[in-house]
Design a protein around this motif. Sequence first.
Motif, PDB file in Angstrom:
ATOM      1  N   ARG A   1       5.465  11.629  -1.312  1.00  0.00           N
ATOM      2  CA  ARG A   1       5.539  10.198  -0.984  1.00  0.00           C
ATOM      3  C   ARG A   1       5.928   9.430  -2.234  1.00  0.00           C
ATOM      4  O   ARG A   1       5.389   9.663  -3.308  1.00  0.00           O
ATOM      5  CB  ARG A   1       4.185   9.699  -0.460  1.00  0.00           C
ATOM      6  CG  ARG A   1       4.152   8.199  -0.227  1.00  0.00           C
ATOM      7  CD  ARG A   1       2.877   7.754   0.457  1.00  0.00           C
ATOM      8  NE  ARG A   1       1.688   7.844  -0.362  1.00  0.00           N
ATOM      9  CZ  ARG A   1       1.333   6.962  -1.284  1.00  0.00           C
ATOM     10  NH1 ARG A   1       2.127   5.933  -1.577  1.00  0.00           N
ATOM     11  NH2 ARG A   1       0.210   7.088  -1.954  1.00  0.00           N
ATOM     12  N   GLU A   2       6.851   8.490  -2.098  1.00  0.00           N
ATOM     13  CA  GLU A   2       7.367   7.764  -3.261  1.00  0.00           C
ATOM     14  C   GLU A   2       6.789   6.360  -3.333  1.00  0.00           C
ATOM     15  O   GLU A   2       6.623   5.680  -2.309  1.00  0.00           O
ATOM     16  CB  GLU A   2       8.892   7.699  -3.210  1.00  0.00           C
ATOM     17  CG  GLU A   2       9.515   7.147  -4.473  1.00  0.00           C
ATOM     18  CD  GLU A   2      11.018   7.385  -4.545  1.00  0.00           C
ATOM     19  OE1 GLU A   2      11.735   6.457  -4.949  1.00  0.00           O
ATOM     20  OE2 GLU A   2      11.449   8.508  -4.200  1.00  0.00           O
ATOM     21  N   ALA A   3       6.473   5.928  -4.563  1.00  0.00           N
ATOM     22  CA  ALA A   3       5.980   4.576  -4.808  1.00  0.00           C
ATOM     23  C   ALA A   3       6.364   4.193  -6.237  1.00  0.00           C
ATOM     24  O   ALA A   3       7.006   4.970  -6.952  1.00  0.00           O
ATOM     25  CB  ALA A   3       4.466   4.509  -4.616  1.00  0.00           C
ATOM     26  N   HIS A   4       5.975   2.996  -6.650  1.00  0.00           N
ATOM     27  CA  HIS A   4       6.212   2.556  -8.018  1.00  0.00           C
ATOM     28  C   HIS A   4       4.924   1.999  -8.613  1.00  0.00           C
ATOM     29  O   HIS A   4       4.134   1.346  -7.921  1.00  0.00           O
ATOM     30  CB  HIS A   4       7.297   1.470  -8.077  1.00  0.00           C
ATOM     31  CG  HIS A   4       8.692   2.027  -7.998  1.00  0.00           C
ATOM     32  ND1 HIS A   4       9.273   2.407  -6.805  1.00  0.00           N
ATOM     33  CD2 HIS A   4       9.605   2.277  -8.976  1.00  0.00           C
ATOM     34  CE1 HIS A   4      10.495   2.858  -7.045  1.00  0.00           C
ATOM     35  NE2 HIS A   4      10.723   2.801  -8.348  1.00  0.00           N
ATOM     36  N   LEU A   5       4.717   2.277  -9.893  1.00  0.00           N
ATOM     37  CA  LEU A   5       3.630   1.685 -10.660  1.00  0.00           C
ATOM     38  C   LEU A   5       4.234   1.098 -11.926  1.00  0.00           C
ATOM     39  O   LEU A   5       4.820   1.836 -12.725  1.00  0.00           O
ATOM     40  CB  LEU A   5       2.583   2.727 -11.033  1.00  0.00           C
ATOM     41  CG  LEU A   5       1.560   3.097  -9.964  1.00  0.00           C
ATOM     42  CD1 LEU A   5       0.673   4.212 -10.469  1.00  0.00           C
ATOM     43  CD2 LEU A   5       0.712   1.883  -9.587  1.00  0.00           C
TER      44      LEU A   5
END
Length: 313
Positions: A31-35
């Motif tokens: 699963r892809e996300a950004h921080l």
Amino acid sequence: MSGPVREDTDTTATPERDRPAPACVEISDSREAHLGEVRIRRALPRRGRRTVGAWCFADHMGPADVTPERSLDVGPHPHIGLQTVTWLTDGQLLHRDSLGSEQVIAPGQLNLMTSGGSVTHSEEATGHYGGTLEGIQLWVALPEATRHGDAEFEHHAELPQLDLDGAQATVLLGEFEGGTSPGRRDTELVGVDLVMHSATTVPLRPEFEYGLVVLSGSVAVDGQALTPGHLGYLGRGRDELGVDVREPARVMLIGGVPFEERILMWWNFVARSREEIEEAQASWARRDDRFARVDSPLDRIPAPTPFWQKTGR
């Protein structure tokens, strides 16, 4: 570091224990996300595969361009019941925690934090490094015997390195081909960084289950391609693994004796029940003495409401 465990794809509302599979190749998407400035691809946990041995979380960070002032930028947040294993392949990152630790981590160095019953930490820009940031953070579920103990922090600038035919191996945790990491481990497990340039036979332990997370390049196992953005679960029962290197690759091998305890993961906690999580969440929200302060310029991350409280499930 990395994003918290969330309910829609990462976890369930009840404690679970994965059943180890016999030797196989099961490939699942991350699963892809950004921080902050950094892209995160979460390979573990996923629905249907929460753990590989005691490994219960794997976030591939980057590659991303960061500055001395802007990086991962994860403010102070709490943990219970786990170890964080931070490994960079490029760049630098600053770790601070409630034990008073303040440590810049660079490629080839291991940051290992054991939460025990409670710890607070942050991951920040260093104030001096700008360039590419890439690496992986993993969590290890602590067993009942140690999960309520005191918090600890370790930084190991040197780790065992071994040559395999076609690859160089660095032992992050556990023992691999006679090389033993100095890092603390509370269950029988192994974590190895493999820099692979040609077909390689990787020695394994039949009693362990294993998984592969490809950070760069492309490999294949039993004819099935494995590239960044996926978890390759391998089951157990093998004493070696043949890996075909389709293009030069960097691969994280994780494995261990199947973790027999049922766990419940939510936000930044690894527990055994909803009640334990609710108590930890309430302590963090109240700012009581359970979770100590971190001397960080970043804002403290507020505790969300557990999803079972919002949905009544």
